[in-house]
Write an enzyme that holds these catalytic residues in place. Structure first.
Site, PDB file in Angstrom:
ATOM      1  N   GLY A  10       4.849 -71.586  -2.248  1.00 25.25           N
ATOM      2  CA  GLY A  10       3.413 -71.389  -2.361  1.00 25.25           C
ATOM      3  C   GLY A  10       2.689 -72.682  -2.054  1.00 25.25           C
ATOM      4  N   CYS A  11       1.502 -72.804  -2.571  1.00 22.52           N
ATOM      5  CA  CYS A  11       0.689 -73.995  -2.342  1.00 22.52           C
ATOM      6  C   CYS A  11       1.400 -75.232  -2.894  1.00 22.52           C
ATOM      7  CB  CYS A  11      -0.661 -73.821  -3.035  1.00 22.52           C
ATOM      8  SG  CYS A  11      -1.717 -75.275  -2.927  1.00 22.52           S
TER       9      CYS A  11
END
Length: 179
Positions: A10-11
């Protein structure tokens, strides 16, 4: 002597903040890896046109925290069963990936995933890519230490803070050592 490990889930702001909590981790750098374009920009990676993933490169003291410890944290703080997404972040640039630095890391990672699958640790199959690290490109300064610099940011409060709390509750952290 420190060693390196590289993870994407993810981020990178979420992953970076979580690893920074762990005792034995000396640095965590947000960046990009796994793609074809040399030295991509944040905007290019966000568009999903480079093949890169947002990742963090973790430097750690193996006598304090082991690679299997780092793997355990990784598979605890993100959902490795979501293909090309984590929370609100969608696209291959947010895929779950372990980029190994040597054969030992590859073997540990493959065995760990096999163990998770055998234990049915998740409701769905793990889709984490396991690939050799080829090149790591450091993200710009505004992406480094993002959570530390922006704790009141809505994204940080909603998505980063719960991961940091999970680490504090389930792992030996710098703050737990000081207590």
């Amino acid at each position: 002597m420190t060693e390196k490990a590289t993870f994407g889930g993810g981020c990178f702001w979420c992953i970076e903040a979580a690893y920074k909590e762990l005792e034995g981790v000396t640095s965590v750098t947000s960046g990009y890896a796994g793609g074809d374009k040399p030295d991509p920009s944040y905007r290019e990676v966000c568009r999903g046109s480079t093949g890169h993933t947002e990742v963090v490169q973790v430097e750690y003291h193996p006598e304090t925290v082991t690679y299997p410890d780092l793997l355990e944290l990784f598979f605890t703080i993100h959902d490795p069963t979501q293909l090309n997404r984590q929370g609100p972040d969608v696209g291959s640039q947010y895929r779950s990936i372990v980029l190994y630095h040597d054969e030992e890391q590859r073997q540990y990672t493959e065995e760990y995933v096999e163990q998770l699958e055998a234990e049915q640790a998740f409701n769905n199959s793990v889709v984490t890519d396991i690939e050799p690290i080829k090149e790591f490109y450091e993200a710009g300064e505004k992406h480094q230490d993002y959570y530390e610099k922006n704790p009141a940011d809505g994204y940080c409060r909603t998505y980063v803070e719960p991961k940091v709390q999970k680490v504090r509750e389930n792992f030996e952290t710098e703050s737990s050592v000081a207590r």
